[in-house]
Design a protein around this motif. Structure first.
Motif, mmCIF file in Angstrom:
data_model
loop_
_atom_site.group_PDB
_atom_site.id
_atom_site.type_symbol
_atom_site.label_atom_id
_atom_site.label_comp_id
_atom_site.label_asym_id
_atom_site.label_seq_id
_atom_site.Cartn_x
_atom_site.Cartn_y
_atom_site.Cartn_z
ATOM 1 N N ILE A 93 0.779 -1.317 0.049
ATOM 2 C CA ILE A 93 -0.179 -0.213 0.060
ATOM 3 C C ILE A 93 0.936 1.267 -0.130
ATOM 4 C CG2 ILE A 93 -1.634 1.414 1.315
ATOM 5 C CD1 ILE A 93 -2.774 -1.562 2.181
ATOM 6 N N MET A 94 1.919 1.403 0.667
ATOM 7 C CA MET A 94 2.736 2.333 1.072
ATOM 8 C C MET A 94 3.604 2.603 -0.558
ATOM 9 S SD MET A 94 4.457 1.913 4.675
ATOM 10 C CE MET A 94 5.830 3.458 4.564
ATOM 11 N N LEU A 99 0.963 4.016 -3.030
ATOM 12 C CA LEU A 99 0.980 5.379 -2.699
ATOM 13 C C LEU A 99 1.858 6.517 -3.232
ATOM 14 C CD1 LEU A 99 -1.121 7.345 -1.278
ATOM 15 C CD2 LEU A 99 0.152 7.016 0.880
ATOM 16 N N ILE A 100 3.268 5.734 -2.812
ATOM 17 C CA ILE A 100 4.126 6.567 -3.403
ATOM 18 C C ILE A 100 4.056 7.074 -4.945
ATOM 19 C CG2 ILE A 100 6.727 6.664 -3.538
ATOM 20 C CD1 ILE A 100 6.848 5.557 -0.751
ATOM 21 N N ALA A 127 1.757 6.484 -6.658
ATOM 22 C CA ALA A 127 0.412 7.395 -7.415
ATOM 23 C C ALA A 127 0.741 8.973 -7.032
ATOM 24 C CB ALA A 127 -0.612 7.159 -6.373
ATOM 25 N N ILE A 128 1.288 9.113 -5.894
ATOM 26 C CA ILE A 128 1.906 10.639 -5.810
ATOM 27 C C ILE A 128 2.758 11.160 -6.755
ATOM 28 C CG2 ILE A 128 2.537 12.230 -4.029
ATOM 29 C CD1 ILE A 128 1.647 10.643 -1.751
ATOM 30 N N THR A 187 10.105 1.012 1.308
ATOM 31 C CA THR A 187 9.059 1.942 1.933
ATOM 32 C C THR A 187 9.204 1.770 3.743
ATOM 33 O OG1 THR A 187 7.646 0.409 1.690
ATOM 34 C CG2 THR A 187 7.571 2.306 0.203
#
Length: 587
Positions: A496-497, A500-501, A503-504, A561
């Protein structure tokens, strides 16, 4: 009694001056190779190096005299003594007795002597700096924070080295040097300038060294020098740091494990260099044997460390190698061995493990080894078949036969697991193949390897967790073993982390590069985060802001991460009490 009373004080004084001489002379060596110097400046650099070597000889003799047991001291520092002895003997033979030693003739000896003492000094200074690295353990830093700090120092050092005038053919900006250094240290392979033409041989050697240090971790090399050359210099706290980095069960195992990792790395790389050299020597690709050896060395280190840097501007699509099976197979094997992880190789090929399996028939491969091998081969088979079918009439259209198309499909699948070499035109790959390639890059290779991604074991645990949930099972099992919830929780957190990275980062890239295709930006982001290095060809056209985003992705992707999260957060001791459970609808 007087000697023993002052031994500790003398040792501290010598250690202080050793650190000063090591740093100053290393800077002098970098200055010598990085800048265009006058004759007087060259003479001053040579004089400083020579004085440093004399200091180390004197320091070694004083340390032996002040040690309580000088015979034991010499025995413990025998490698340092051997290096010092070689230098003293060579100096006496050539400079004092003026004996003609073939290739060390007086007319040519100056150049050879300078190279020799610089190589010698790098060995000695590496030893001295690794001893001094124990000073860092005095700071209250966790192992993850130490790992973050070591990579930051390595990347910044590489950046300033690459910015020196003699490292490039036409100069380089700070952001391009930072990008290249990060890509090399994080064994990614993304390039904003051509490695083969925009960097001089000196710059290429710096990149090669950064790849090697970054692939195995500079802390592993520091611990190796400290433990291998001078066993008495490794502190207990250093061993605890190495234990955490290597996931060893005992601190006593760390020195042995580090030596095995370094030894196996150089054995595999030496074999790869030999095979590529012999093959390329027969093809007349290069003008001299020295150039052939250099290309073999560079591509072997780049392949084993899953870096993907190449001295050909077209990477392995260059006409010299694109249709050659043998070097492609050797590079694939090197990528596979570097990405499979040391612990898997040790469990599968290690002498102790093989003997244990022969002695005890019930003893099998470790569960982690089986998981890595099963997941890896599933990815390779699925990726090869998918690529072959999807790209048969596209990026594989220029391949001359079906066997060549199959080899190319396998190569791209192996390379997509964070190596970054390519033997097809990535800009011609269709969207379905790009999506599968991104999935393979995101999973990456195995823990304890030189590669990136969320790792094969993480993907395996998540897959088993999903299957268990679908089947309504409370426990996740593998070969009559229960996978603890701690690993499941960690696997989901990593995934998930990471997502998320990515995606950002891709969101930021769409702001900085609005004119570029979204899937190309997404591919570039995943490639950077997974430290893969494959590109659809947009890297050279990125703005400075976009390059900083990818530098961040490469750095986070190499560290992991969770490593970064643990380094930046203060660990809180978990409370013994637990609140009542609560249930609610999800999904």
């Amino acid at each position: 009694m007087h000697v023993s009373d002052n031994s500790e004080r003398v040792a501290k004084i010598l250690q202080f001056f050793s650190l000063i001489f090591s740093i100053s002379t290393l800077l002098a060596v970098f200055y010598y190779h990085g800048f265009y110097l006058t004759k007087s400046a060259i003479f001053n650099v040579h004089l400083l190096i020579f004085c440093s070597l004399v200091f180390y000889i004197i320091k070694y003799l004083i340390s032996a005299i002040y040690s309580l047991k000088w015979k034991d001291y010499i025995k413990e520092t025998k490698f340092e003594a051997i290096i010092l002895g070689i230098f003293i003997i060579s100096f006496l033979i050539v400079e004092i007795f003026r004996i003609d030693v073939g290739f060390l003739q007086s007319s040519r000896f100056g150049g050879y002597f300078v190279i020799f003492i610089q190589i010698y000094f790098i060995l000695i200074s590496s030893l001295e700096l690794s001893k001094a690295s124990g000073f860092l353990t005095k700071f209250n830093m966790s192992p993850p924070a130490m790992m973050v700090m070591s990579f930051l120092i390595l990347i910044l050092t590489g950046t300033f080295l690459l910015m020196m005038p003699r490292m490039t053919t036409n100069g380089i900006s700070f952001i391009d040097a930072l990008f290249t250094s990060t890509s090399a240290c994080c064994v990614t392979g993304l390039s904003v300038i051509n490695t083969g033409t925009d960097f001089t041989m000196r710059g290429q050697v710096i990149i090669m060294i950064l790849i090697q240090l970054g692939g195995l971790s500079i802390l592993s090399f520091a611990s190796f020098f400290a433990s291998f050359f001078s066993k008495s210099q490794v502190s207990l706290k250093q061993k605890y740091f190495a234990k955490d980095f290597l996931s060893a069960s005992k601190t006593s195992e760390t020195s042995v494990m580090i030596r095995q990792i370094i030894a196996s790395t150089f054995i595999i790389e030496a074999t790869g260099v030999g095979l590529l050299f012999l093959n390329w020597k027969t093809t007349n690709l290069f003008a001299t044997d020295g150039e052939t050896f250099y290309y073999a060395l560079f591509h072997t280190i780049s392949a084993y460390n899953n870096a993907g840097f190449s001295l050909w501007n077209a990477n392995l699509m260059d006409q010299a190698v694109v249709h050659s099976y043998f070097p492609q197979i050797i590079i694939m094997i090197l990528i596979f061995l570097g990405g499979i992880g040391f612990f898997v190789l040790s469990d599968f090929f290690g002498k102790d493990a093989i003997q244990a399996r022969k002695k005890f028939k019930w003893k099998k491969l470790m569960p982690s080894t089986k998981i890595v091998l099963i997941t890896t081969f599933i990815i390779l088979i699925f990726g090869t078949l998918s690529y072959f079918l999807l790209e048969y009439n596209h990026s594989l259209a220029d391949k001359n036969s079906i066997p060549e198309k199959i080899v190319s499909s396998l190569f791209q699948t192996v390379s997509a697991r964070t190596a970054g070499f390519n033997i097809v035109n990535m800009s011609q790959i269709t969207a379905p193949a790009l999506i599968i390639t991104m999935l393979i890059m995101f999973i990456g290779a195995s823990p304890g390897s030189t590669a990136g991604g969320i790792k094969t074991t993480t993907a395996f645990v998540i897959f088993k967790s999903v299957v268990a949930t679908i089947k309504g099972r409370k426990h996740i099992e593998f070969q009559k073993k229960t996978i603890p919830f701690e690993l499941v929780d960690k696997s989901y957190s990593i995934t998930i982390m990471s997502a998320l990275i990515i995606a950002i980062s891709v969101f930021a890239l769409t702001i900085f590069q609005p004119e570029m295709n979204f899937i190309n930006l997404l591919f570039e982001t995943v490639s950077a985060f997974a430290t893969c290095g494959l590109s659809t060809g947009i890297t050279f056209d990125l703005t400075d802001a976009a390059k900083y985003v990818l530098v961040f992705d490469m750095f986070i992707g190499r560290l992991g991460t969770l490593t970064l999260a643990f380094a930046l957060s203060k660990r809180i001791k978990e409370s013994e009490h637990m609140y009542p459970s609560t249930y609610f609808m999800v999904g």
